[in-house]
Design a protein around this motif. Structure first.
Motif: not given
Length: 220
Positions: A162-170, A211-220
């Motif tokens: 689900e974290r992987d999917v969240l990154v791709l959604v972002a 959320v992904a950006v805020r938590e640092g999973l992807v760059q803004p």
């Protein structure tokens, strides 16, 4: 101080010279812990350790920064565990997120210490690692304990997939594109998106991306 008579050989890997100098200065005040080498990143560390291995001079413990160019601390720890099983690794970092701790321990790290820890804690981590024991920074231990007694929430509630999917959604990928990237069906990708939105108490993919950006999973 410990009553050990055998020297504990330490190798330091950090891309900040001031950190390496600080550790070297601290080790000068210990009776039996000596600095035998240093490197600016994981790639250089592996190259130098290779030479030390040939000469029969491998260290007992390698102190590793977590975030470094070319090869980070966790990747380096994993490589060391595979190549030199008797060499112990301790992560020395500013990051205390439980996910990072779990990732490090899963790759054979025997210690996790924050850079603002006391010199006594760093020394204890080195000694424990040399004895093949696991040492966690006091602040990290508190977080682990808190996680055990409280229900998972936020990103902690998500599975690895689900974290992987969240990154791709972002990153703006559609369900079909996510399915193609992860080699799963579009229906499964859609289910993962739905579940992660529910767990994060969100209503849209845009909110998930934020959320992904805020938590640092992807760059803004």
């Amino acid at each position: 101080m410990s009553e050990q008579t055998t020297e504990i050989r330490v190798f330091v890997v950090d891309d900040h010279a001031v950190v390496r100098r600080g550790i070297a200065s601290f080790l000068e005040f210990t009776d039996d812990i000596i600095l035998v080498g240093e490197a600016v990143d994981g790639q250089e560390a592996l190259e130098r350790l290779g030479g030390m291995h040939v000469r029969g001079e491998l260290p007992d413990v390698v102190l590793l920064d977590l975030q470094m160019p070319r090869l980070d601390g966790i990747q380096t720890a994993e490589a060391i565990a595979q190549r030199y099983p008797h060499v112990r690794t301790v992560i020395l970092t500013s990051f205390s997120e439980i996910e990072r701790v779990h990732a490090a321990l899963a790759r054979g790290v025997s210690g996790y210490v924050l850079k603002d820890a006391s010199s006594d804690e760093l020394e204890n981590a080195i000694r424990a690692s040399q004895r093949n024991e696991v040492f966690l920074d006091t602040a990290v231990t508190r977080q682990v304990t808190q996680r055990l007694v409280t229900p998972a929430h936020g990103l902690a509630a998500l599975s690895a997939r689900e974290r992987d999917v969240l990154v791709l959604v972002a990153k703006g990928l559609s369900n079909q594109a996510i399915a193609d990237r992860l080699q799963i069906s579009e229906r499964t990708a859609r289910t993962h998106v739905s579940k992660l939105l529910t767990k994060l108490d969100l209503t849209s993919r845009t909110q998930a991306a934020l959320v992904a950006v805020r938590e640092g999973l992807v760059q803004p």
